[in-house]
Scaffold this active site. Structure first.
Site, short mmCIF file in Angstrom:
data_model
loop_
_atom_site.label_atom_id
_atom_site.label_comp_id
_atom_site.label_asym_id
_atom_site.label_seq_id
_atom_site.Cartn_x
_atom_site.Cartn_y
_atom_site.Cartn_z
N ARG A 76 5.62 49.82 32.61
CA ARG A 76 5.37 49.48 34.01
C ARG A 76 4.10 48.63 34.17
O ARG A 76 4.07 47.68 34.96
CB ARG A 76 5.23 50.77 34.83
CG ARG A 76 5.41 50.60 36.31
CD ARG A 76 5.56 51.95 37.01
NE ARG A 76 6.66 52.73 36.49
CZ ARG A 76 7.94 52.50 36.77
NH1 ARG A 76 8.28 51.51 37.59
NH2 ARG A 76 8.90 53.25 36.25
N LEU A 104 5.74 49.18 41.19
CA LEU A 104 4.71 48.43 40.45
C LEU A 104 3.47 49.28 40.25
O LEU A 104 3.19 50.20 41.03
CB LEU A 104 4.38 47.14 41.21
CG LEU A 104 5.57 46.15 41.26
CD1 LEU A 104 5.27 44.98 42.19
CD2 LEU A 104 5.93 45.65 39.86
N ASN A 118 4.65 47.16 52.68
CA ASN A 118 6.02 47.59 52.37
C ASN A 118 6.72 48.00 53.66
O ASN A 118 6.09 48.42 54.61
CB ASN A 118 5.99 48.78 51.39
CG ASN A 118 7.39 49.17 50.93
OD1 ASN A 118 8.23 48.31 50.67
ND2 ASN A 118 7.65 50.46 50.82
N THR A 119 8.04 47.85 53.65
CA THR A 119 8.85 48.42 54.73
C THR A 119 9.78 49.46 54.11
O THR A 119 10.33 49.25 53.03
CB THR A 119 9.66 47.35 55.49
OG1 THR A 119 10.47 48.01 56.48
CG2 THR A 119 10.56 46.53 54.58
N HIS A 120 9.90 50.59 54.79
CA HIS A 120 10.68 51.70 54.24
C HIS A 120 11.63 52.23 55.32
O HIS A 120 11.22 52.39 56.48
CB HIS A 120 9.72 52.80 53.78
CG HIS A 120 10.43 53.97 53.17
ND1 HIS A 120 10.96 53.93 51.89
CD2 HIS A 120 10.72 55.20 53.66
CE1 HIS A 120 11.55 55.08 51.63
NE2 HIS A 120 11.41 55.86 52.68
N ASP A 156 5.77 54.89 48.52
CA ASP A 156 6.04 55.14 49.94
C ASP A 156 4.93 55.95 50.59
O ASP A 156 5.16 56.84 51.42
CB ASP A 156 7.42 55.81 50.14
CG ASP A 156 8.55 54.93 49.64
OD1 ASP A 156 8.40 53.70 49.67
OD2 ASP A 156 9.56 55.47 49.17
C1 GRF Z 1 15.36 47.89 53.47
O1 GRF Z 1 15.91 48.98 54.17
C2 GRF Z 1 14.00 48.26 52.92
O2 GRF Z 1 13.26 49.06 53.77
C3 GRF Z 1 14.38 49.00 51.68
O3 GRF Z 1 15.42 48.23 51.13
C4 GRF Z 1 16.13 47.59 52.18
C5 GRF Z 1 16.19 46.11 51.86
O4 GRF Z 1 17.26 45.49 52.52
N1 GRF Z 1 13.25 49.22 50.82
P1 GRF Z 1 17.72 43.99 52.18
O5 GRF Z 1 18.03 43.91 50.70
O6 GRF Z 1 16.59 43.07 52.55
O7 GRF Z 1 18.92 43.75 53.04
#
Ligand code: GRF
Length: 202
Positions: A76, A104, A118-120, A156
Site C-alpha cells: 500500500r 491510500l 472524500n465523498t461517502h 471514512d
Molecule cells: C459514490 O457513491 C461514492 O460516494 C462512493 O462510490 C460512488 C462513486 O460513484 N465512494 P461513481 O463511480 O462516481 O458513479
C-alpha cells in the site's frame, strides 16, 4: 490565502489551484465535478474504468496507476508513493476522491496535508466502508445520505464538511438507494469542493 508555497521534500506545491480527482468506477461523480467547471488538473485511476474516458472527453490528463494486485501482498505504501509521484507531474493542490477503490496510505496525507477530500454514501460516522448502502438497508434505517469529509489515514474518518439526508423508501434495493444517494452526491460534492477551494468550507 498566501502565495504558492512549495514543499521541497515532496516537490508538491501546497497551494496551486488544481484539483486531482481519483476514481475507479462509473465516474458519475467525476462527471459532475467536470460539469461544474471545477479546475481539474488531472484524473487518476487505479484500474481501467469509464472515468478515463470521461476525463479524456473533457480534455483532462489521465494518470493510470494500476494496482499490481488485490491480494495480501499488495504494498500500500509503495502504491501510494506512485500515486503521489503521478500527481506531482501536475499542478495539484487538492485531491478529491470520487469512488476510488484503493485505500491510500500515509504518503498521500503527508504530501497534501488537510487537502484530501472524500465523498461517502452514508451519514458518517454511520456505515463506514465499501458496503455503506447495503449496511444501511440491512440496519433498517429510514434515513441515510451522503457525507463530504476531509480524508485521513483512517478509512471514512476525518472532519465532516457537508452532509445531506436521503430517505430510504419501502422496496429500495442497494442499487436504487445508492443511485438516489449518488444523485445528491453529484450536487453536494462539487458544491463542497468549490467552497473548499475558495477557502469558505472548513
Ligand atoms: C459514490 O457513491 C461514492 O460516494 C462512493 O462510490 C460512488 C462513486 O460513484 N465512494 P461513481 O463511480 O462516481 O458513479
Amino acid at each position: 490565502m498566501a502565495g504558492v508555497e512549495t514543499d521541497h521534500r515532496s516537490g508538491v506545491s501546497s497551494d496551486p489551484p488544481g484539483l486531482a480527482v481519483l476514481a475507479s468506477g462509473t465516474g458519475s461523480i467525476l462527471g459532475a465535478i467536470l460539469d461544474a467547471g471545477l479546475p481539474v488538473a488531472v484524473v487518476l485511476v487505479d484500474r481501467p474504468c469509464r472515468a478515463e474516458k470521461l476525463a479524456a472527453d473533457a480534455g483532462v490528463p489521465v494518470e493510470a496507476v494500476e494496482r499490481a494486485g488485490f491480494g495480501p501482498d499488495f504494498d500500500r505504501v509503495a502504491y501510494t508513493e506512485s500515486v503521489v509521484a503521478a500527481l506531482g507531474r501536475h499542478e495539484v493542490g487538492t485531491v478529491a476522491m470520487a469512488g476510488f477503490g484503493t485505500v491510500l496510505g500515509a504518503p498521500l496525507f503527508a504530501a497534501f496535508p488537510d487537502r484530501v477530500l472524500n465523498t461517502h454514501p452514508s451519514l458518517l460516522p454511520s456505515f463506514k466502508g465499501w458496503h455503506a448502502v447495503r449496511c444501511a438497508l440491512a440496519a433498517g434505517v429510514r434515513v441515510t445520505g451522503c457525507t463530504v469529509h476531509l480524508a485521513t489515514e483512517a478509512v471514512d474518518d476525518g472532519p465532516i464538511l457537508a452532509q445531506r439526508a436521503v430517505e430510504a423508501l419501502p422496496g429500495d434495493t442497494e442499487q436504487t438507494l445508492h443511485e438516489r444517494i449518488k444523485a445528491v452526491e453529484r450536487v453536494l460534492y462539487p458544491e463542497a469542493i468549490r467552497r473548499f477551494l475558495e477557502g469558505s468550507l472548513r
